[in-house]
Design a protein around this motif. Structure first.
Motif, mmCIF file in Angstrom:
data_model
loop_
_atom_site.group_PDB
_atom_site.id
_atom_site.type_symbol
_atom_site.label_atom_id
_atom_site.label_comp_id
_atom_site.label_asym_id
_atom_site.label_seq_id
_atom_site.Cartn_x
_atom_site.Cartn_y
_atom_site.Cartn_z
ATOM 1 N N ILE A 94 11.312 0.140 1.048
ATOM 2 C CA ILE A 94 12.308 0.657 -0.379
ATOM 3 C C ILE A 94 11.284 0.702 -1.415
ATOM 4 O O ILE A 94 10.723 -0.366 -1.861
ATOM 5 C CB ILE A 94 13.249 -0.360 -0.317
ATOM 6 N N PRO A 95 11.048 1.841 -2.104
ATOM 7 C CA PRO A 95 10.317 2.101 -3.185
ATOM 8 C C PRO A 95 10.945 1.085 -4.237
ATOM 9 O O PRO A 95 12.104 1.046 -4.459
ATOM 10 C CB PRO A 95 10.258 3.670 -3.403
ATOM 11 N N GLU A 96 9.995 0.667 -5.059
ATOM 12 C CA GLU A 96 10.384 -0.222 -6.558
ATOM 13 C C GLU A 96 11.355 -1.199 -6.123
ATOM 14 O O GLU A 96 12.265 -1.404 -6.786
ATOM 15 C CB GLU A 96 10.873 0.927 -7.496
ATOM 16 N N GLY A 144 -4.963 -7.085 1.732
ATOM 17 C CA GLY A 144 -3.239 -6.589 1.981
ATOM 18 C C GLY A 144 -2.732 -8.021 2.802
ATOM 19 O O GLY A 144 -1.639 -7.775 3.123
ATOM 20 N N TYR A 145 -3.535 -8.987 2.689
ATOM 21 C CA TYR A 145 -2.774 -10.353 3.387
ATOM 22 C C TYR A 145 -2.439 -11.512 2.208
ATOM 23 O O TYR A 145 -3.223 -11.756 1.303
ATOM 24 C CB TYR A 145 -4.030 -10.876 4.133
ATOM 25 N N GLU A 146 -1.222 -12.095 2.420
ATOM 26 C CA GLU A 146 -0.854 -12.957 1.476
ATOM 27 C C GLU A 146 -1.623 -14.426 1.888
ATOM 28 O O GLU A 146 -2.017 -14.544 3.360
ATOM 29 C CB GLU A 146 0.735 -13.084 2.097
ATOM 30 N N SER A 147 -1.944 -15.089 1.028
ATOM 31 C CA SER A 147 -2.287 -16.550 1.335
ATOM 32 C C SER A 147 -1.191 -17.494 1.203
ATOM 33 O O SER A 147 -0.462 -17.678 0.347
ATOM 34 C CB SER A 147 -3.340 -16.841 0.193
ATOM 35 N N LYS A 156 0.942 -1.199 0.130
ATOM 36 C CA LYS A 156 0.122 -0.044 -0.083
ATOM 37 C C LYS A 156 0.968 1.222 0.029
ATOM 38 O O LYS A 156 1.636 1.368 0.736
ATOM 39 C CB LYS A 156 -0.809 -0.081 1.235
ATOM 40 N N GLY A 157 0.738 2.015 -1.022
ATOM 41 C CA GLY A 157 1.447 3.319 -0.904
ATOM 42 C C GLY A 157 2.662 3.293 -2.046
ATOM 43 O O GLY A 157 3.178 4.296 -2.313
#
Length: 300
Positions: free
Chosen positions: A197-199, A280-283, A131-132
């Protein structure tokens, strides 16, 4: 703290992170961030540690790692006593019955073990890191012509933490092209790092190839290295027939990421994975497990 969704129990669980205190200090403190930029993200740091993990001296780490992270060794082809180095253990092969493959031609399977995020109808210039933070596919693979093929398609991000099985596999029958290698840094791919860390994926060492699958169209495979990943090893042979579940390659020590891009209107990802990703959660998934299904054409 990293929380993920367990598809089997339908409950959220807390990931036990290898080197958690080190990660928090490195990516959350001013001194740690300076140390990261000066040393930890550099190739030679990961290469030196990778060399140690390849050496016989590192074998003493195997038993403590198995104990600390409750690794199920009944799945391994080798016993704990048979490994000659820590990387020999880390890249271990599993018994076939440990990872049954969904052989239905309409089933899309996970290429490996890990924590999965899935995004549909993607904007190639605003792919979600966290996010962001966003990045572009063109910058990720340095090829705009190939990236355009996957506009409005699907992006699958499979994060492998150090405790996971670290071999990755093909998800269908087909033929894979040669691998393209891109040099880069060695930031961690843990969510703690992704939030700072962006990108990040566009900065790290990575390799990519186009897989011409029989049932799901063209698929872009991308393997991203990370801190202390000494190497990304491709074990497949380009331009030869591949069967669903065949090994593509493996990562040496460290957390790593496999990213897949699929074309528009080829696949529908399972509802629970999409819902958790939107939150926003991984499975948590295992290699060979069904994660989606083919969208059938009207004339089929």
């Amino acid at each position: 703290m990293v929380k993920y969704y367990n598809r089997k129990t339908k409950q959220y669980e807390i990931e036990k992170v290898a080197g958690d205190k080190y990660l928090q200090w490195t990516y959350s403190s001013p001194i740690g961030m300076k140390f990261l930029e000066l040393l930890i993200k550099k190739k030679f740091f990961s290469k030196i540690y990778g060399s140690f993990c390849d050496s016989k001296r590192s074998v003493k780490k195997v038993h403590s790692f198995i104990k600390d992270f409750n690794i199920n060794m009944t799945h391994s082809e080798k016993s704990a006593e048979e490994f000659e180095s820590f990387n020999d253990f880390f890249t271990r092969k599993l018994k076939k019955e440990a990872r049954p493959i969904d052989t239905d031609i309409n089933s899309l399977i996970s290429p490996g073990d890990g924590r999965l995020l899935a995004y549909e109808n993607i904007d190639l210039n605003k792919l979600v890191q966290v996010k962001g933070f966003t990045y572009s596919l063109g910058k990720l693979i340095n090829n705009l012509d190939i990236s355009e093929k996957f506009s409005e398609g699907i992006c699958l991000i499979l994060r492998l933490c150090p405790t996971d099985y670290h071999r990755f596999h093909f998800i269908d029958d087909g033929v894979c092209e040669e691998t393209i290698k891109i040099t880069g840094d060695y930031y961690s791919v843990n969510p703690t790092a992704l939030e700072q860390i962006p990108e990040l994926f566009c900065r790290n060492k990575r390799e990519w190839s186009v897989f011409h699958s029989k049932n799901f169209g063209d698929i872009l495979h991308i393997e991203v290295g990370a801190t202390c990943v000494g190497s990304i090893i491709q074990t497949y042979t380009p331009e030869v027939d591949i069967r669903k579940g065949d090994e593509k390659g493996y990562f040496k020590f460290g957390g790593s990421t496999t990213i897949l891009f699929l074309e528009k209107n080829k696949v529908k990802i399972d509802k629970d994975i999409i819902e958790q990703s939107s939150k926003g959660y991984e499975s948590r998934v295992l290699m060979g497990e069904k994660i989606g299904e083919k969208i059938k054409a009207c004339d089929e």
